[in-house]
Design a protein around this motif. Sequence first.
Motif, mmCIF file in Angstrom:
data_model
loop_
_atom_site.group_PDB
_atom_site.id
_atom_site.type_symbol
_atom_site.label_atom_id
_atom_site.label_comp_id
_atom_site.label_asym_id
_atom_site.label_seq_id
_atom_site.Cartn_x
_atom_site.Cartn_y
_atom_site.Cartn_z
ATOM 1 N N GLU A 200 -30.619 4.530 -91.143
ATOM 2 C CA GLU A 200 -31.470 3.341 -90.994
ATOM 3 C C GLU A 200 -30.917 2.451 -89.874
ATOM 4 N N ASP A 202 -31.511 -0.889 -89.028
ATOM 5 C CA ASP A 202 -31.326 -2.343 -89.121
ATOM 6 C C ASP A 202 -29.897 -2.811 -89.396
ATOM 7 N N HIS A 220 -35.213 7.144 -88.955
ATOM 8 C CA HIS A 220 -35.795 6.456 -90.109
ATOM 9 C C HIS A 220 -37.200 5.896 -89.870
ATOM 10 N N THR A 221 -37.428 5.260 -88.741
ATOM 11 C CA THR A 221 -38.700 4.570 -88.508
ATOM 12 C C THR A 221 -39.796 5.508 -88.002
ATOM 13 N N GLY A 224 -42.489 4.292 -85.754
ATOM 14 C CA GLY A 224 -43.749 3.740 -86.270
ATOM 15 C C GLY A 224 -44.707 4.845 -86.701
ATOM 16 N N GLN A 237 -44.478 -0.324 -91.245
ATOM 17 C CA GLN A 237 -43.051 -0.636 -91.135
ATOM 18 C C GLN A 237 -42.350 -0.212 -92.415
ATOM 19 N N GLY A 241 -35.874 -0.772 -91.398
ATOM 20 C CA GLY A 241 -36.294 -0.293 -90.081
ATOM 21 C C GLY A 241 -37.320 -1.242 -89.482
ATOM 22 N N ARG A 242 -37.107 -2.522 -89.666
ATOM 23 C CA ARG A 242 -38.077 -3.511 -89.164
ATOM 24 C C ARG A 242 -37.607 -4.200 -87.890
ATOM 25 N N ILE A 245 -37.327 -0.697 -84.084
ATOM 26 C CA ILE A 245 -38.271 0.364 -84.474
ATOM 27 C C ILE A 245 -38.131 1.604 -83.598
ATOM 28 N N TYR A 246 -37.959 1.392 -82.309
ATOM 29 C CA TYR A 246 -37.767 2.551 -81.428
ATOM 30 C C TYR A 246 -37.026 2.132 -80.162
#
Length: 286
Positions: A200, A202, A220-221, A224, A237, A241-242, A245-246
């Motif tokens: 993850e 974040d 993880h994300t 999107g 979301q 992973g907010r 995101i990439y």
Amino acid sequence: MSSQRNTINLKRITRRSAFGILGIAVPSAIWATGIEPNLLSITRKELTLPHWPQALDGFRVAQLTDLHFRPGYDDALIAKACKKLADEKPDLITLTGDFVIRDPSSLPELFRALKGISAQHGVIASPGNHDRWHCSTSQLRKEIEGAGFTYLQNQGSKIHIKGENIFINGLDSIWAGRPDPRKAWQSRLKGEPVIALVHEPDPFAELHLSQPLDLQLSGHTHGGQCRVPFTHYSPAQVNFGRKFIYGHFEMNRSQLFVSRGLGTVGPRVRFACSPELAILTLRSSR
Ligand SMILES: [Fe+2]
């Protein structure tokens, strides 16, 4: 007479609009379900790390993440990724978790498919939240080590090259596991550059303040998974992973790369967010 004409015009406009919407929606749906989830893209990026040793300038790390293997659907995509890895010949291959969606019975088939991948300094894997929800640690370790790879879950390992050590560690999933940064970093010696595999993204915001961290690799994300074209905006979301995101992020002297990954969760769809194999070339600014 004029109200009759207005009604006819309105009907024509409505009919044209409906055809227009269908004309966009149907090809987009075909693209998102049947084409883009199979379109592997290669992202090549150079990252200049402030603490990276001069002797290791040009070290190439490949990252594959979020395979979420669906037997019978993803076989060709995995085979393409393996072929690309063989062509690219990175120094190190990293697998940053989420091998399964739900069913752990897909693991043996996945690792049979991945068994052929190799790099001079090995293949190192860490777990994702789906792996920790649906597989036991011993099951994961058995499959990953059975393929000849290294499995790191709150553990570190070292690569020795040209008189330098690189410390590589894998943290347990933040969402679904028992992450223990102290354990994951404890075998690092002072001065060793760190590449951390953290599923993850974040936690990067805190980890880079509490631990020595040159580069964090995350997934993880899925980037999107479905994005609004040309905007990088993704409506979906996910926990942890907010913030990232990439892509590539930098905080103080630490860096993070978040890959879109290979697979999908939920319906097998991707839109403006194709499956990705990342090849990162690490540069020294010393
Ligand atoms: Fe995932």
